[in-house]
Design a protein around this motif. Structure first.
Motif, mmCIF file in Angstrom:
data_model
loop_
_atom_site.group_PDB
_atom_site.id
_atom_site.type_symbol
_atom_site.label_atom_id
_atom_site.label_comp_id
_atom_site.label_asym_id
_atom_site.label_seq_id
_atom_site.Cartn_x
_atom_site.Cartn_y
_atom_site.Cartn_z
ATOM 1 N N LEU A 1 86.662 67.543 64.089
ATOM 2 C CA LEU A 1 85.870 66.313 63.952
ATOM 3 C C LEU A 1 85.475 66.080 62.503
ATOM 4 C CD1 LEU A 1 83.520 66.531 67.079
ATOM 5 C CD2 LEU A 1 85.389 64.906 66.709
ATOM 6 N N THR A 2 85.056 67.145 61.845
ATOM 7 C CA THR A 2 84.679 67.043 60.436
ATOM 8 C C THR A 2 85.874 66.601 59.596
ATOM 9 O OG1 THR A 2 83.042 68.780 60.742
ATOM 10 C CG2 THR A 2 83.704 68.305 58.478
ATOM 11 N N ASP A 3 87.026 67.215 59.820
ATOM 12 C CA ASP A 3 88.239 66.823 59.098
ATOM 13 C C ASP A 3 88.546 65.341 59.294
ATOM 14 O OD1 ASP A 3 88.827 69.303 57.996
ATOM 15 O OD2 ASP A 3 90.378 69.804 59.481
ATOM 16 N N LEU A 4 88.407 64.869 60.512
ATOM 17 C CA LEU A 4 88.694 63.464 60.792
ATOM 18 C C LEU A 4 87.714 62.531 60.079
ATOM 19 C CD1 LEU A 4 89.647 63.689 64.558
ATOM 20 C CD2 LEU A 4 91.148 63.003 62.674
ATOM 21 N N VAL A 5 86.437 62.864 60.111
ATOM 22 C CA VAL A 5 85.441 62.018 59.437
ATOM 23 C C VAL A 5 85.730 61.980 57.935
ATOM 24 C CG1 VAL A 5 82.996 61.804 58.827
ATOM 25 C CG2 VAL A 5 83.649 62.283 61.188
ATOM 26 N N VAL A 6 86.029 63.141 57.368
ATOM 27 C CA VAL A 6 86.293 63.197 55.927
ATOM 28 C C VAL A 6 87.592 62.483 55.575
ATOM 29 C CG1 VAL A 6 86.819 64.746 54.001
ATOM 30 C CG2 VAL A 6 84.925 65.266 55.525
ATOM 31 N N SER A 7 88.681 62.790 56.282
ATOM 32 C CA SER A 7 89.977 62.230 55.899
ATOM 33 C C SER A 7 90.153 60.763 56.289
ATOM 34 C CB SER A 7 91.114 63.074 56.468
ATOM 35 O OG SER A 7 91.085 63.071 57.875
ATOM 36 N N ALA A 8 89.522 60.327 57.362
ATOM 37 C CA ALA A 8 89.719 58.945 57.825
ATOM 38 C C ALA A 8 88.616 57.987 57.381
ATOM 39 C CB ALA A 8 89.834 58.914 59.347
ATOM 40 N N ILE A 9 87.465 58.519 56.955
ATOM 41 C CA ILE A 9 86.365 57.636 56.550
ATOM 42 C C ILE A 9 85.921 57.917 55.115
ATOM 43 C CG2 ILE A 9 83.996 56.905 57.025
ATOM 44 C CD1 ILE A 9 84.498 57.467 59.995
ATOM 45 N N VAL A 10 85.426 59.116 54.845
ATOM 46 C CA VAL A 10 84.827 59.405 53.534
ATOM 47 C C VAL A 10 85.864 59.344 52.413
ATOM 48 C CG1 VAL A 10 83.552 61.098 52.159
ATOM 49 C CG2 VAL A 10 82.960 60.749 54.568
ATOM 50 N N PHE A 11 87.020 59.988 52.590
ATOM 51 C CA PHE A 11 88.036 60.003 51.528
ATOM 52 C C PHE A 11 88.558 58.600 51.198
ATOM 53 C CE2 PHE A 11 92.413 60.213 50.042
ATOM 54 C CZ PHE A 11 92.255 60.966 48.891
ATOM 55 N N PRO A 12 89.005 57.814 52.174
ATOM 56 C CA PRO A 12 89.525 56.496 51.797
ATOM 57 C C PRO A 12 88.462 55.591 51.171
ATOM 58 C CG PRO A 12 89.762 56.857 54.182
ATOM 59 C CD PRO A 12 89.212 58.102 53.595
ATOM 60 N N ILE A 13 87.243 55.662 51.666
ATOM 61 C CA ILE A 13 86.176 54.863 51.052
ATOM 62 C C ILE A 13 85.961 55.337 49.613
ATOM 63 C CG2 ILE A 13 83.716 54.315 51.073
ATOM 64 C CD1 ILE A 13 83.816 54.540 54.150
ATOM 65 N N SER A 14 85.897 56.648 49.419
ATOM 66 C CA SER A 14 85.642 57.197 48.083
ATOM 67 C C SER A 14 86.728 56.813 47.092
ATOM 68 C CB SER A 14 85.518 58.719 48.150
ATOM 69 O OG SER A 14 84.428 59.093 48.948
ATOM 70 N N THR A 15 87.989 56.910 47.496
ATOM 71 C CA THR A 15 89.054 56.550 46.552
ATOM 72 C C THR A 15 88.993 55.068 46.203
ATOM 73 O OG1 THR A 15 90.694 56.221 48.308
ATOM 74 C CG2 THR A 15 90.614 58.398 47.261
ATOM 75 N N SER A 16 88.649 54.226 47.164
ATOM 76 C CA SER A 16 88.557 52.795 46.887
ATOM 77 C C SER A 16 87.369 52.455 46.004
ATOM 78 C CB SER A 16 88.457 51.992 48.184
ATOM 79 O OG SER A 16 89.667 52.059 48.872
ATOM 80 N N VAL A 17 86.228 53.045 46.295
ATOM 81 C CA VAL A 17 85.002 52.703 45.574
ATOM 82 C C VAL A 17 84.959 53.326 44.181
ATOM 83 C CG1 VAL A 17 82.493 53.034 45.588
ATOM 84 C CG2 VAL A 17 83.662 52.312 47.671
ATOM 85 N N TYR A 18 85.353 54.587 44.088
ATOM 86 C CA TYR A 18 85.155 55.318 42.839
ATOM 87 C C TYR A 18 86.400 55.425 41.963
ATOM 88 C CZ TYR A 18 80.913 56.613 45.281
ATOM 89 O OH TYR A 18 79.723 56.555 45.964
ATOM 90 N N CYS A 19 87.583 55.224 42.536
ATOM 91 C CA CYS A 19 88.809 55.491 41.777
ATOM 92 C C CYS A 19 89.771 54.315 41.692
ATOM 93 C CB CYS A 19 89.553 56.674 42.407
ATOM 94 S SG CYS A 19 88.570 58.161 42.594
ATOM 95 N N SER A 20 89.470 53.187 42.295
ATOM 96 C CA SER A 20 90.453 52.106 42.417
ATOM 97 C C SER A 20 91.006 51.641 41.081
ATOM 98 C CB SER A 20 89.869 50.923 43.184
ATOM 99 O OG SER A 20 88.766 50.391 42.490
ATOM 100 N N LYS A 21 90.196 51.578 40.050
ATOM 101 C CA LYS A 21 90.741 51.093 38.779
ATOM 102 C C LYS A 21 91.501 52.172 38.014
ATOM 103 C CE LYS A 21 86.195 50.983 36.571
ATOM 104 N NZ LYS A 21 85.317 50.145 35.804
ATOM 105 N N TYR A 22 91.536 53.388 38.539
ATOM 106 C CA TYR A 22 92.251 54.483 37.880
ATOM 107 C C TYR A 22 93.509 54.894 38.623
ATOM 108 C CZ TYR A 22 87.523 54.719 36.049
ATOM 109 O OH TYR A 22 86.308 54.396 35.507
#
Length: 185
Positions: free
Chosen positions: A107-128
């Protein structure tokens, strides 16, 4: 993912975690990041256990023996130091398991890989980032769908006049705080 979030909400699961945005063209010192992260998480978990007047254990997803061994050792030195155990409600140093054998780790893996990671890459890394593997403009729709619910699930507490815990972000690139994971403003 809707059903997984419903399970977390039903059982009043509290979430704590750390997101690290890796610097560009600078070394990433994994050992210090992992050990400082587990120490911070253990500190927050200790606070949670004090709030609930109970004891607990940290069970983490295994990586490999070499990288796993440094993490519990960093907690061991704080639990068994001469001046006293700073994690007295945490019964043992962190344990490592394989996620394919443990539903809560899955469950933790799913929350991180399907929610936290994609949001984080979009919010914090999109211009890089210029690759669609780690960044897709549609990832922000995940924040719209789950951000507020994830924010409510965080374990947050006051310490020395500051709000601590929850999901925090270390962002040396854009210096954005963790609240961006949950909402635009």
């Amino acid at each position: 993912m809707d059903e997984i979030i419903k399970i977390l909400e039903k059982y009043e699961i509290n979430i704590i975690g750390r997101v690290w945005i890796k610097p560009i063209a600078l070394p990433f010192v994994g050992r210090s990041v992992y050990t400082s992260s587990i120490q911070k998480i253990a500190s927050w978990f200790q606070s949670f256990l004090l709030d609930k007047n109970t004891n607990g254990m940290i069970i983490a997803d295994s990586r490999d023996k070499g990288r796993n061994s440094i993490v519990p050792h960093s907690i061991f030195t704080q639990k068994y130091k001469r001046s006293g155990d700073v994690y007295h409600h945490i019964l043992e140093v962190p344990l490592f398991v394989h996620s394919d054998n443990h539903a809560v780790i899955q469950l933790t893996d799913l929350v991180v890989s399907a929610i936290v990671f994609p949001i984080s890459t979009s919010v914090y890394c999109s211009k890089y980032l210029n690759n669609s593997t780690h960044h897709n403009p549609h990832f922000l729709s995940i924040r719209e769908r789950f951000g507020e619910r994830l924010e409510i699930l965080q374990y947050r507490f006051q310490e020395s006049g500051r709000t601590c815990g929850g999901i925090t972000v270390s962002d040396p690139l854009g210096c954005k705080n963790g609240s961006k994971i949950f909402r635009h403003k």
